[in-house]
Design a protein around this motif. Sequence first.
Motif, mmCIF file in Angstrom:
data_model
loop_
_atom_site.group_PDB
_atom_site.id
_atom_site.type_symbol
_atom_site.label_atom_id
_atom_site.label_comp_id
_atom_site.label_asym_id
_atom_site.label_seq_id
_atom_site.Cartn_x
_atom_site.Cartn_y
_atom_site.Cartn_z
ATOM 1 N N MET A 1 0.850 -1.175 0.000
ATOM 2 C CA MET A 1 0.000 0.000 0.000
ATOM 3 C C MET A 1 0.897 1.241 0.000
ATOM 4 N N SER A 2 0.551 2.225 -0.828
ATOM 5 C CA SER A 2 1.373 3.434 -0.915
ATOM 6 C C SER A 2 1.204 4.295 0.334
ATOM 7 N N ASP A 3 2.130 5.236 0.501
ATOM 8 C CA ASP A 3 2.052 6.143 1.647
ATOM 9 C C ASP A 3 0.775 6.967 1.608
ATOM 10 N N LEU A 4 0.362 7.397 0.404
ATOM 11 C CA LEU A 4 -0.858 8.186 0.258
ATOM 12 C C LEU A 4 -2.083 7.358 0.643
ATOM 13 N N GLN A 5 -2.129 6.095 0.214
ATOM 14 C CA GLN A 5 -3.242 5.223 0.584
ATOM 15 C C GLN A 5 -3.279 5.011 2.093
ATOM 16 N N ASN A 6 -2.119 4.845 2.708
ATOM 17 C CA ASN A 6 -2.055 4.701 4.169
ATOM 18 C C ASN A 6 -2.578 5.948 4.861
ATOM 19 N N LEU A 7 -2.184 7.120 4.351
ATOM 20 C CA LEU A 7 -2.647 8.375 4.917
ATOM 21 C C LEU A 7 -4.161 8.484 4.803
ATOM 22 N N TYR A 8 -4.698 8.168 3.635
ATOM 23 C CA TYR A 8 -6.149 8.232 3.424
ATOM 24 C C TYR A 8 -6.873 7.244 4.332
ATOM 25 N N GLN A 9 -6.342 6.033 4.441
ATOM 26 C CA GLN A 9 -6.970 5.028 5.291
ATOM 27 C C GLN A 9 -6.983 5.500 6.742
ATOM 28 N N GLU A 10 -5.897 6.088 7.191
ATOM 29 C CA GLU A 10 -5.819 6.579 8.570
ATOM 30 C C GLU A 10 -6.788 7.742 8.787
ATOM 31 N N LEU A 11 -6.929 8.629 7.798
ATOM 32 C CA LEU A 11 -7.863 9.743 7.883
ATOM 33 C C LEU A 11 -9.300 9.231 8.020
ATOM 34 N N SER A 16 -13.953 8.106 11.580
ATOM 35 C CA SER A 16 -14.975 7.164 12.053
ATOM 36 C C SER A 16 -14.899 6.981 13.572
ATOM 37 N N ARG A 17 -13.701 7.124 14.132
ATOM 38 C CA ARG A 17 -13.532 6.977 15.581
ATOM 39 C C ARG A 17 -13.929 8.233 16.356
ATOM 40 N N THR A 18 -13.571 9.390 15.824
ATOM 41 C CA THR A 18 -13.870 10.673 16.477
ATOM 42 C C THR A 18 -14.543 11.581 15.455
ATOM 43 N N GLN A 69 -19.613 6.312 8.443
ATOM 44 C CA GLN A 69 -19.418 7.215 9.575
ATOM 45 C C GLN A 69 -18.377 8.283 9.251
ATOM 46 N N ALA A 70 -17.278 7.883 8.640
ATOM 47 C CA ALA A 70 -16.245 8.838 8.260
ATOM 48 C C ALA A 70 -16.764 9.810 7.207
ATOM 49 N N SER A 71 -17.547 9.323 6.279
ATOM 50 C CA SER A 71 -18.085 10.180 5.222
ATOM 51 C C SER A 71 -18.983 11.265 5.810
ATOM 52 N N ALA A 72 -19.832 10.909 6.769
ATOM 53 C CA ALA A 72 -20.698 11.896 7.431
ATOM 54 C C ALA A 72 -19.847 12.931 8.164
ATOM 55 N N ALA A 114 -12.480 15.037 2.236
ATOM 56 C CA ALA A 114 -13.440 14.047 1.727
ATOM 57 C C ALA A 114 -12.913 13.368 0.459
ATOM 58 N N ALA A 115 -11.931 13.981 -0.189
ATOM 59 C CA ALA A 115 -11.311 13.359 -1.362
ATOM 60 C C ALA A 115 -10.648 12.027 -0.990
ATOM 61 N N ALA A 116 -10.352 11.841 0.281
ATOM 62 C CA ALA A 116 -9.747 10.585 0.745
ATOM 63 C C ALA A 116 -10.653 9.389 0.490
ATOM 64 N N LEU A 117 -11.933 9.634 0.306
ATOM 65 C CA LEU A 117 -12.880 8.544 0.048
ATOM 66 C C LEU A 117 -12.896 8.116 -1.421
#
Length: 144
Positions: A1-11, A16-18, A69-72, A114-117
């Motif tokens: 997984m690329s660094d950008l994908q990791n960043l997006y996944q973490e975002l 979703s958590r907070t 949840q993250a999208s909202a 939101a572009a992370a989605l």
Amino acid sequence: MSDLQNLYQELILDHSRTPHGYGLREAVAAQSHQVNPTCGDEVTLQVHRGADGRVEAIAWEGHGCAISQASASLLAELAEGLSTDDLGVRIAAFREAMRSRGRIEPDEALLGDAAALGGVSKYVARVKCAMLAWVAAEDALSRE
């Protein structure tokens, strides 16, 4: 997984958590409840506008997968201070990216975090999860 994908996944996981904007308010300008019948995700979303007509806040409650949840949360963060017309433009841009099956990269200048989605668009079964809050916002605005 690329660094950008990791960043997006973490975002996405962070949102979703907070979640931003979580919790309904008593005073409601416009509200919509949406359900994704495919997986059972649900959201009730309120659009609160200030005296100047701009979006003061998006408040929401719901349950479902991390994507919904993250999208909202991302939508609530993005919408603050926008005119309803500007919010409509962003909803349309997000919808276009989500329906593209990965062919259209979301415009980060327009959609912010939101572009992370964007990667979700490659998974047709998950597009409804990502779109749920955005459809609710569009529906709430149409009810005003």
